[in-house]
Motif scaffolding. Structure first.
Motif, PDB file in Angstrom:
ATOM      1  N   LYS A   9       0.832  -1.203   0.000  1.00  0.00           N
ATOM      2  CA  LYS A   9       0.000   0.000   0.000  1.00  0.00           C
ATOM      3  C   LYS A   9       0.865   1.250   0.000  1.00  0.00           C
ATOM      4  CE  LYS A   9      -4.100  -1.748   2.286  1.00  0.00           C
ATOM      5  NZ  LYS A   9      -5.030  -1.590   3.398  1.00  0.00           N
ATOM      6  N   ILE A  10       0.331   2.273  -0.629  1.00  0.00           N
ATOM      7  CA  ILE A  10       0.929   3.608  -0.606  1.00  0.00           C
ATOM      8  C   ILE A  10       0.142   4.447   0.387  1.00  0.00           C
ATOM      9  CG2 ILE A  10       1.298   5.717  -1.941  1.00  0.00           C
ATOM     10  CD1 ILE A  10       1.663   3.901  -4.401  1.00  0.00           C
ATOM     11  N   TYR A  11       0.859   5.127   1.258  1.00  0.00           N
ATOM     12  CA  TYR A  11       0.239   6.002   2.254  1.00  0.00           C
ATOM     13  C   TYR A  11       0.441   7.457   1.849  1.00  0.00           C
ATOM     14  CZ  TYR A  11      -0.337   2.229   5.656  1.00  0.00           C
ATOM     15  OH  TYR A  11      -0.729   1.092   6.309  1.00  0.00           O
ATOM     16  N   ILE A  12      -0.605   8.248   1.940  1.00  0.00           N
ATOM     17  CA  ILE A  12      -0.509   9.693   1.734  1.00  0.00           C
ATOM     18  C   ILE A  12      -0.938  10.337   3.048  1.00  0.00           C
ATOM     19  CG2 ILE A  12      -1.349  11.698   0.466  1.00  0.00           C
ATOM     20  CD1 ILE A  12      -1.795   9.791  -1.924  1.00  0.00           C
ATOM     21  N   CYS A  13      -0.031  11.075   3.655  1.00  0.00           N
ATOM     22  CA  CYS A  13      -0.279  11.663   4.969  1.00  0.00           C
ATOM     23  C   CYS A  13      -0.134  13.179   4.890  1.00  0.00           C
ATOM     24  CB  CYS A  13       0.731  11.128   5.982  1.00  0.00           C
ATOM     25  SG  CYS A  13       0.820   9.341   6.025  1.00  0.00           S
ATOM     26  N   VAL A  14      -0.932  13.870   5.670  1.00  0.00           N
ATOM     27  CA  VAL A  14      -0.866  15.331   5.746  1.00  0.00           C
ATOM     28  C   VAL A  14      -0.721  15.718   7.202  1.00  0.00           C
ATOM     29  CG1 VAL A  14      -2.066  17.487   5.270  1.00  0.00           C
ATOM     30  CG2 VAL A  14      -2.329  15.557   3.703  1.00  0.00           C
ATOM     31  N   ARG A  15       0.279  16.543   7.488  1.00  0.00           N
ATOM     32  CA  ARG A  15       0.497  16.998   8.851  1.00  0.00           C
ATOM     33  C   ARG A  15       1.079  18.410   8.796  1.00  0.00           C
ATOM     34  NH1 ARG A  15       3.326  13.175  12.873  1.00  0.00           N
ATOM     35  NH2 ARG A  15       1.241  12.947  13.636  1.00  0.00           N
ATOM     36  N   PRO A  16       0.443  19.371   9.450  1.00  0.00           N
ATOM     37  CA  PRO A  16       1.001  20.738   9.456  1.00  0.00           C
ATOM     38  C   PRO A  16       2.176  20.863  10.427  1.00  0.00           C
ATOM     39  CG  PRO A  16      -0.994  20.665  10.773  1.00  0.00           C
ATOM     40  CD  PRO A  16      -0.827  19.291  10.146  1.00  0.00           C
ATOM     41  N   ASP A  17       3.034  21.798  10.156  1.00  0.00           N
ATOM     42  CA  ASP A  17       4.124  22.167  11.074  1.00  0.00           C
ATOM     43  C   ASP A  17       4.992  20.991  11.494  1.00  0.00           C
ATOM     44  OD1 ASP A  17       3.169  24.821  11.047  1.00  0.00           O
ATOM     45  OD2 ASP A  17       1.728  24.328  12.611  1.00  0.00           O
ATOM     46  N   SER A  18       5.441  20.193  10.536  1.00  0.00           N
ATOM     47  CA  SER A  18       6.309  19.061  10.848  1.00  0.00           C
ATOM     48  C   SER A  18       7.767  19.483  10.895  1.00  0.00           C
ATOM     49  CB  SER A  18       6.139  17.953   9.808  1.00  0.00           C
ATOM     50  OG  SER A  18       4.966  17.234  10.051  1.00  0.00           O
ATOM     51  N   SER A  19       8.573  18.640  11.493  1.00  0.00           N
ATOM     52  CA  SER A  19      10.021  18.817  11.521  1.00  0.00           C
ATOM     53  C   SER A  19      10.634  17.535  10.967  1.00  0.00           C
ATOM     54  CB  SER A  19      10.505  19.037  12.951  1.00  0.00           C
ATOM     55  OG  SER A  19      10.284  17.860  13.716  1.00  0.00           O
ATOM     56  N   HIS A  20      11.933  17.556  10.713  1.00  0.00           N
ATOM     57  CA  HIS A  20      12.608  16.343  10.239  1.00  0.00           C
ATOM     58  C   HIS A  20      12.370  15.195  11.207  1.00  0.00           C
ATOM     59  CE1 HIS A  20      14.693  18.010   6.843  1.00  0.00           C
ATOM     60  NE2 HIS A  20      15.175  18.990   7.575  1.00  0.00           N
ATOM     61  N   ASP A  21      12.573  15.430  12.482  1.00  0.00           N
ATOM     62  CA  ASP A  21      12.437  14.375  13.481  1.00  0.00           C
ATOM     63  C   ASP A  21      11.011  13.830  13.543  1.00  0.00           C
ATOM     64  OD1 ASP A  21      15.125  14.596  14.108  1.00  0.00           O
ATOM     65  OD2 ASP A  21      14.763  16.021  15.733  1.00  0.00           O
ATOM     66  N   ARG A  22      10.031  14.727  13.414  1.00  0.00           N
ATOM     67  CA  ARG A  22       8.632  14.299  13.471  1.00  0.00           C
ATOM     68  C   ARG A  22       8.260  13.473  12.238  1.00  0.00           C
ATOM     69  NH1 ARG A  22       3.469  18.088  15.009  1.00  0.00           N
ATOM     70  NH2 ARG A  22       2.007  16.372  15.176  1.00  0.00           N
ATOM     71  N   ILE A  23       8.794  13.847  11.076  1.00  0.00           N
ATOM     72  CA  ILE A  23       8.534  13.089   9.852  1.00  0.00           C
ATOM     73  C   ILE A  23       9.117  11.681   9.975  1.00  0.00           C
ATOM     74  CG2 ILE A  23       9.083  12.935   7.383  1.00  0.00           C
ATOM     75  CD1 ILE A  23       8.952  16.072   7.404  1.00  0.00           C
ATOM     76  N   ILE A  24      10.369  11.584  10.428  1.00  0.00           N
ATOM     77  CA  ILE A  24      11.008  10.283  10.586  1.00  0.00           C
ATOM     78  C   ILE A  24      10.234   9.427  11.581  1.00  0.00           C
ATOM     79  CG2 ILE A  24      13.079   9.102  11.466  1.00  0.00           C
ATOM     80  CD1 ILE A  24      13.384  10.260   8.678  1.00  0.00           C
ATOM     81  N   GLN A  25       9.810  10.002  12.705  1.00  0.00           N
ATOM     82  CA  GLN A  25       9.061   9.243  13.701  1.00  0.00           C
ATOM     83  C   GLN A  25       7.728   8.767  13.128  1.00  0.00           C
ATOM     84  OE1 GLN A  25      10.366   8.310  16.766  1.00  0.00           O
ATOM     85  NE2 GLN A  25       8.655   6.895  16.525  1.00  0.00           N
ATOM     86  N   SER A  26       7.070   9.591  12.332  1.00  0.00           N
ATOM     87  CA  SER A  26       5.804   9.184  11.714  1.00  0.00           C
ATOM     88  C   SER A  26       6.008   8.013  10.763  1.00  0.00           C
ATOM     89  CB  SER A  26       5.182  10.365  10.953  1.00  0.00           C
ATOM     90  OG  SER A  26       4.801  11.380  11.848  1.00  0.00           O
ATOM     91  N   CYS A  27       7.084   8.041   9.982  1.00  0.00           N
ATOM     92  CA  CYS A  27       7.393   6.934   9.066  1.00  0.00           C
ATOM     93  C   CYS A  27       7.630   5.653   9.843  1.00  0.00           C
ATOM     94  CB  CYS A  27       8.615   7.268   8.217  1.00  0.00           C
ATOM     95  SG  CYS A  27       8.330   8.561   7.002  1.00  0.00           S
ATOM     96  N   LYS A  28       8.368   5.741  10.932  1.00  0.00           N
ATOM     97  CA  LYS A  28       8.615   4.572  11.776  1.00  0.00           C
ATOM     98  C   LYS A  28       7.322   4.068  12.408  1.00  0.00           C
ATOM     99  CE  LYS A  28      13.408   5.650  12.861  1.00  0.00           C
ATOM    100  NZ  LYS A  28      14.370   6.038  13.907  1.00  0.00           N
ATOM    101  N   ASN A  29       6.504   4.981  12.922  1.00  0.00           N
ATOM    102  CA  ASN A  29       5.246   4.600  13.563  1.00  0.00           C
ATOM    103  C   ASN A  29       4.315   3.874  12.593  1.00  0.00           C
ATOM    104  OD1 ASN A  29       6.101   5.791  15.931  1.00  0.00           O
ATOM    105  ND2 ASN A  29       4.868   7.637  15.666  1.00  0.00           N
ATOM    106  N   LEU A  30       4.321   4.299  11.334  1.00  0.00           N
ATOM    107  CA  LEU A  30       3.473   3.680  10.318  1.00  0.00           C
ATOM    108  C   LEU A  30       4.093   2.405   9.739  1.00  0.00           C
ATOM    109  CD1 LEU A  30       2.327   6.908   8.446  1.00  0.00           C
ATOM    110  CD2 LEU A  30       0.867   5.374   9.790  1.00  0.00           C
ATOM    111  N   GLY A  31       5.365   2.147  10.039  1.00  0.00           N
ATOM    112  CA  GLY A  31       6.048   0.969   9.522  1.00  0.00           C
ATOM    113  C   GLY A  31       6.347   1.056   8.039  1.00  0.00           C
TER     114      GLY A  31
END
Length: 68
Positions: A9-31
């Protein structure tokens, strides 16, 4: 936008006011196996191995390429 092989599956996510660290953590959280975060304009920059190689204009940077 990212891809998870185990679900094919391809995931499309939208999140305002992200940072590098938050993006990486989101990718890890989603697997996700890999992902790319896109934001154009003057906020674009490149960060490699924890160091910013190309800086933007001072706005928050929201671009990232993630590979598990």
């Amino acid at each position: 936008m990212g891809y998870k092989r185990s679900e094919n599956k391809i995931y499309i996510c939208v999140r305002p006011d992200s940072s590098h660290d938050r993006i990486i953590q989101s990718c890890k959280n989603l697997g996700l196996d890999f992902a790319i975060s896109l934001d154009g304009g003057g906020s674009s920059s490149i960060k490699v191995d924890g160091s910013v190689k190309v800086s933007g204009d001072g706005r928050p940077v929201n671009n990232y390429l993630y590979v598990k």
